[in-house]
Design an enzyme around this catalytic site. Structure first.
Site, PDB file in Angstrom:
ATOM      1  CD1 TRP A  68     -13.825  -2.559  -2.352  1.00 52.02           C
ATOM      2  CD2 TRP A  68     -14.147  -1.394  -0.306  1.00 52.02           C
ATOM      3  NE1 TRP A  68     -13.920  -1.036  -2.387  1.00 52.02           N
ATOM      4  CE2 TRP A  68     -14.022   0.050  -2.366  1.00 52.02           C
ATOM      5  CE3 TRP A  68     -14.645  -0.258   0.740  1.00 52.02           C
ATOM      6  CZ2 TRP A  68     -14.137   1.065  -1.588  1.00 52.02           C
ATOM      7  CZ3 TRP A  68     -14.454   1.212   0.291  1.00 52.02           C
ATOM      8  CH2 TRP A  68     -14.212   1.856  -0.632  1.00 52.02           C
TER       9      TRP A  68
ATOM     10  CG  ASP B  66      -2.732   0.571   0.842  1.00 47.99           C
ATOM     11  OD1 ASP B  66      -2.485   2.265   0.459  1.00 47.99           O
ATOM     12  OD2 ASP B  66      -3.465   0.239   0.408  1.00 47.99           O
TER      13      ASP B  66
ATOM     14  CE1 TYR C 212     -14.673  -3.512   4.239  1.00 45.35           C
ATOM     15  CE2 TYR C 212     -13.224  -1.469   4.667  1.00 45.35           C
ATOM     16  CZ  TYR C 212     -13.715  -2.596   3.698  1.00 45.35           C
ATOM     17  OH  TYR C 212     -13.582  -2.922   2.454  1.00 45.35           O
TER      18      TYR C 212
ATOM     19  CD  GLU D  41      -9.946   3.638  -1.172  1.00 45.87           C
ATOM     20  OE1 GLU D  41     -10.852   4.068  -0.187  1.00 45.87           O
ATOM     21  OE2 GLU D  41      -8.611   2.710  -0.545  1.00 45.87           O
TER      22      GLU D  41
ATOM     23  CG  HIS E 266      -4.004   2.007  -2.526  1.00 47.84           C
ATOM     24  ND1 HIS E 266      -4.350   2.873  -1.483  1.00 47.84           N
ATOM     25  CD2 HIS E 266      -5.103   2.165  -2.719  1.00 47.84           C
ATOM     26  CE1 HIS E 266      -5.895   2.844  -0.780  1.00 47.84           C
ATOM     27  NE2 HIS E 266      -6.002   2.217  -2.190  1.00 47.84           N
TER      28      HIS E 266
END
Length: 492
Positions: free
Chosen positions: A381, A181, A406, A315, A253
């Site tokens: 997610w 990440d 989560y 993302e 990321h």
């Protein structure tokens, strides 16, 4: 008063015959099939550790014993039938039968829970007694996972081994390692030495919540797993029939990658991230970036034996691609109409290489944007609407919605709760969750997984606090049939 035999997750069928069996009255652990021998020695070691009783493993024995038996036609891996087992404890000993070694592994986990609680200690602290029971059991869902983020905050190998052990005793079957990440790269890649030298360390970490902008602690943080470490982790999981799934999160990321190899981005790397959030840095859509991914994925496939590799894909900002001549040239050459299609180009390339390595592809639900490869498993997610979207597009799905699983969210609204990213997910909410949304074909739902993102869980103790007891509740949701959870049926 009728005693209560408590197992997590709850078995499909349990009959309490009354009384107990002293395992020290047995003469051996019998594993006639060579495929059960390793599991027999695992059981022998666990009994010796927790109770002091050492039972030898033998291919045959006349007299009362623990018998591990493989019987019937061999089912395929990662099926409900592969993990089904039948356990009988009576005066003649313990009989554990299954059609697949994975079923024997699940039955041993149940047998371990039947021992006194102190048998879970690291030294003999309990009597080797178990209740006389009859259990017939099988999981509801095929994929029952726990995701551990070791990228935001690195955890030592020993902690990962402990999480595999905890997953196993709860009859989960997947430990998903989030290895890369913005805040750190955690896997050795011999052909890319700067990942270990540069990308695995950050100079400091934000204090408190990132949104508070309270400065940083000035303390370097980092680490990575050598290939020998990872082989040990994989072998430890394999011994328990726990699949250890690696995740290499690309093409976003990417701050840690670009700190080590800035030429794979715009050339203006900002260093390994010291705070949390979503950053604009992404890989440039070049052959060099694809070769980097291939080098990494080749190493991953060499070390991990899971049938899947997770390629991330969540993302991914498009700001840098919108102003990139490289991305513009790609879009013109490939006929890509919208800049989001650049991510789809990456996804197809990553998936093609993973498939060439003989592995299946998993990606976060953002890979649906622009069209994910048909064979990809989609890990949802964001919310359950994406479950239906993925299933309608022909994908198998792992259901992991942020609002329910989560476990980096707050467990309660009490004033003493430790810092979390946001949200409120108490155990009651997890327990009431139905993982197969209405209108979705249950056959397309591969299973479920909880997520332990570690932005605000820096220590092993923090991760454990976030995991439990919610992980135990999720294990029950994933394994037990709804009717078994309401009232455990009794064998006739």
């Amino acid at each position: 008063m009728q005693r209560r035999i408590s197992l997590i997750p709850q078995p499909q069928h349990l009959a309490d015959a009354g009384g107990e069996l002293d395992l020290s009255s047995l003469g051996a652990i019998v594993a006639a099939d060579p495929e059960a021998t390793g599991l027999a020695w695992l059981l022998s070691d666990l009994l010796a550790r927790g109770t002091g009783l050492r039972l030898d493993v033998r291919p045959a024995f006349d007299g009362p014993a623990v018998r591990l038996r493989l019987e019937g036609p061999r089912p395929a891996d990662l099926t409900r039938e592969a993990e089904a087992y039948r356990l009988r404890v009576d005066d003649g000993g313990v009989d554990l039968a299954a059609a697949h070694p994975a079923g024997i592994a699940r039955g041993i986990a149940t047998l371990r829970q039947l021992l006194p609680a102190d048998a879970l200690r690291a030294a003999p602290a309990a009597e080797p007694v178990v209740p006389r029971v009859a259990i017939d059991d099988a999981p509801r869902l095929r994929w029952r996972g726990v995701h551990v983020d070791v990228a935001r905050h690195f955890q030592p190998k020993e902690f990962v081994l402990a999480m595999i052990e905890r997953a196993w005793i709860h009859r989960l079957n997947v430990v998903h390692l989030h290895l890369t990440d913005d805040q750190g790269w955690r896997i050795e890649v011999p052909s890319r030495p700067r990942l270990a030298e540069v990308a695995s360390w950050r100079p400091e970490t934000v204090i408190g919540h990132a949104r508070d902008e309270a400065g940083a602690d000035g303390t370097p943080h980092g680490g990575y797993y050598t290939l020998a470490d990872l082989r040990e982790i994989v072998a430890y999981g394999r011994e328990r029939h726990i699949m250890v799934v690696p995740e290499i999160n690309l093409p976003g990321h990417a701050r840690a990658i670009l700190a080590a190899y800035p030429e794979l981005g715009t050339g203006h790397g900002k260093g390994v991230a010291t705070t949390f959030g979503v950053f604009e840095e992404v890989l440039e859509p070049t052959e060099a970036s694809l070769q980097f991914a291939r080098d990494v994925l080749d190493t991953v496939a060499e070390v991990f034996d899971a049938p899947f590799i997770h390629i991330g894909g969540d993302e991914v900002p498009t700001a840098q691609w919108e102003s990139s001549p490289v991305a513009a040239e790609l879009m013109e050459r490939e006929g890509i109409a919208e800049v989001r299609g650049v991510q789809a180009w990456f996804t197809r390339a990553f998936a093609e290489h993973v498939t060439s390595l003989g592995r299946g592809v998993i990606g976060w639900d953002e890979i649906l944007d622009g069209g994910a490869p048909a064979e990809a498993v989609v890990a949802v997610w964001r919310n359950e609407a994406y479950v239906k979207k993925a299933v309608d597009a022909g994908h198998r799905v792992i259901v992991s919605p942020e609002t329910y699983v989560y476990f980096d969210h707050y467990e309660s609204d009490g004033p003493d709760e430790p810092l979390r990213i946001h949200g409120l997910t108490p155990t009651a909410k997890v327990a009431a969750w139905e993982p197969v949304p209405p209108g979705v074909d249950p056959a397309a739902v591969l299973g479920v997984q909880c997520q332990l993102w570690s932005e605000y869980m820096p220590s092993a103790r923090d991760v454990e606090y976030g995991a439990f007891p919610r992980l135990a509740v999720l294990a029950d949701v994933a394994w037990a049939a709804p009717e078994a959870r309401e009232a455990a049926p009794v064998l006739e």
